[in-house]
Design a protein around this motif. Structure first.
Motif, PDB file in Angstrom:
ATOM      1  N   GLY A  13     -41.971 -22.459 -23.553  1.00  0.00           N
ATOM      2  CA  GLY A  13     -42.259 -21.448 -24.568  1.00  0.00           C
ATOM      3  C   GLY A  13     -41.257 -20.318 -24.506  1.00  0.00           C
ATOM      4  N   LEU A  14     -41.623 -19.194 -25.139  1.00  0.00           N
ATOM      5  CA  LEU A  14     -40.740 -18.032 -25.223  1.00  0.00           C
ATOM      6  C   LEU A  14     -41.448 -16.798 -24.680  1.00  0.00           C
ATOM      7  N   THR A  15     -40.669 -15.892 -24.108  1.00  0.00           N
ATOM      8  CA  THR A  15     -41.247 -14.628 -23.647  1.00  0.00           C
ATOM      9  C   THR A  15     -41.760 -13.857 -24.853  1.00  0.00           C
ATOM     10  N   ILE A  16     -42.804 -13.040 -24.630  1.00  0.00           N
ATOM     11  CA  ILE A  16     -43.376 -12.296 -25.749  1.00  0.00           C
ATOM     12  C   ILE A  16     -42.947 -10.832 -25.755  1.00  0.00           C
ATOM     13  N   GLY A  17     -42.367 -10.368 -24.663  1.00  0.00           N
ATOM     14  CA  GLY A  17     -41.821  -9.014 -24.638  1.00  0.00           C
ATOM     15  C   GLY A  17     -42.827  -7.914 -24.394  1.00  0.00           C
ATOM     16  N   SER A  18     -43.899  -8.196 -23.678  1.00  0.00           N
ATOM     17  CA  SER A  18     -44.875  -7.138 -23.419  1.00  0.00           C
ATOM     18  C   SER A  18     -44.874  -6.650 -21.973  1.00  0.00           C
ATOM     19  N   ALA A  19     -44.290  -7.405 -21.059  1.00  0.00           N
ATOM     20  CA  ALA A  19     -44.258  -6.985 -19.655  1.00  0.00           C
ATOM     21  C   ALA A  19     -43.129  -5.980 -19.436  1.00  0.00           C
ATOM     22  N   SER A  20     -43.426  -4.961 -18.649  1.00  0.00           N
ATOM     23  CA  SER A  20     -42.432  -3.930 -18.366  1.00  0.00           C
ATOM     24  C   SER A  20     -42.435  -3.631 -16.869  1.00  0.00           C
ATOM     25  N   CYS A  21     -41.446  -2.855 -16.447  1.00  0.00           N
ATOM     26  CA  CYS A  21     -41.375  -2.519 -15.026  1.00  0.00           C
ATOM     27  C   CYS A  21     -40.697  -1.171 -14.820  1.00  0.00           C
ATOM     28  N   LEU A  22     -40.885  -0.632 -13.657  1.00  0.00           N
ATOM     29  CA  LEU A  22     -40.318   0.628 -13.175  1.00  0.00           C
ATOM     30  C   LEU A  22     -40.841   1.831 -13.955  1.00  0.00           C
ATOM     31  N   ASP A  23     -41.616   2.639 -13.273  1.00  0.00           N
ATOM     32  CA  ASP A  23     -42.198   3.832 -13.880  1.00  0.00           C
ATOM     33  C   ASP A  23     -41.131   4.817 -14.320  1.00  0.00           C
ATOM     34  N   GLY A  24     -41.352   5.425 -15.468  1.00  0.00           N
ATOM     35  CA  GLY A  24     -40.481   6.480 -15.953  1.00  0.00           C
ATOM     36  C   GLY A  24     -40.972   7.826 -15.457  1.00  0.00           C
ATOM     37  N   VAL A  25     -40.275   8.879 -15.806  1.00  0.00           N
ATOM     38  CA  VAL A  25     -40.648  10.228 -15.396  1.00  0.00           C
ATOM     39  C   VAL A  25     -41.921  10.671 -16.116  1.00  0.00           C
ATOM     40  N   ILE A  26     -42.055  10.295 -17.390  1.00  0.00           N
ATOM     41  CA  ILE A  26     -43.227  10.666 -18.169  1.00  0.00           C
ATOM     42  C   ILE A  26     -44.343   9.679 -17.842  1.00  0.00           C
TER      43      ILE A  26
END
Length: 95
Positions: A13-26
């Motif tokens: 299949g294909l990635t769906i683009g909802s997983a994220s990583c590394l916390d931002g400052v906000i």
């Protein structure tokens, strides 16, 4: 939804683009996100490469007392987890 994938795409299949990583400052913002539409087979392979790099950096960092390598290992693990999570969601959607 049409489940036919382009010919050059793997079978998972294909990635769906909802997983994220590394916390931002906000609070609640993340720095990186997996792009949708990538081959899950390839995403899993790349996650494996990241995990191997992380393992090596962690070992060398601890043995040589190099905290920067331990931090690098932490970031690589977060990236690998995001790839694996997104690939998993894409594979479930592909069923």
């Amino acid at each position: 939804m049409d489940k036919v994938l382009p010919e050059r795409t793997g079978t998972l299949g294909l990635t769906i683009g909802s997983a994220s990583c590394l916390d931002g400052v906000i609070q609640g913002k993340r720095l990186f996100r997996v792009e949708p539409g990538n081959c899950c087979d390839h995403a899993i392979e790349q996650a494996s490469v990241l995990m191997d790099c992380s393992r090596r950096a962690s070992f060398i960092g601890v043995m040589d007392d190099e905290p920067v390598l331990v931090w690098a290992s932490h970031f690589l693990c977060e990236m690998a987890k995001a790839l694996m999570d997104d690939a998993h969601m894409g594979m479930r959607k592909h069923r």
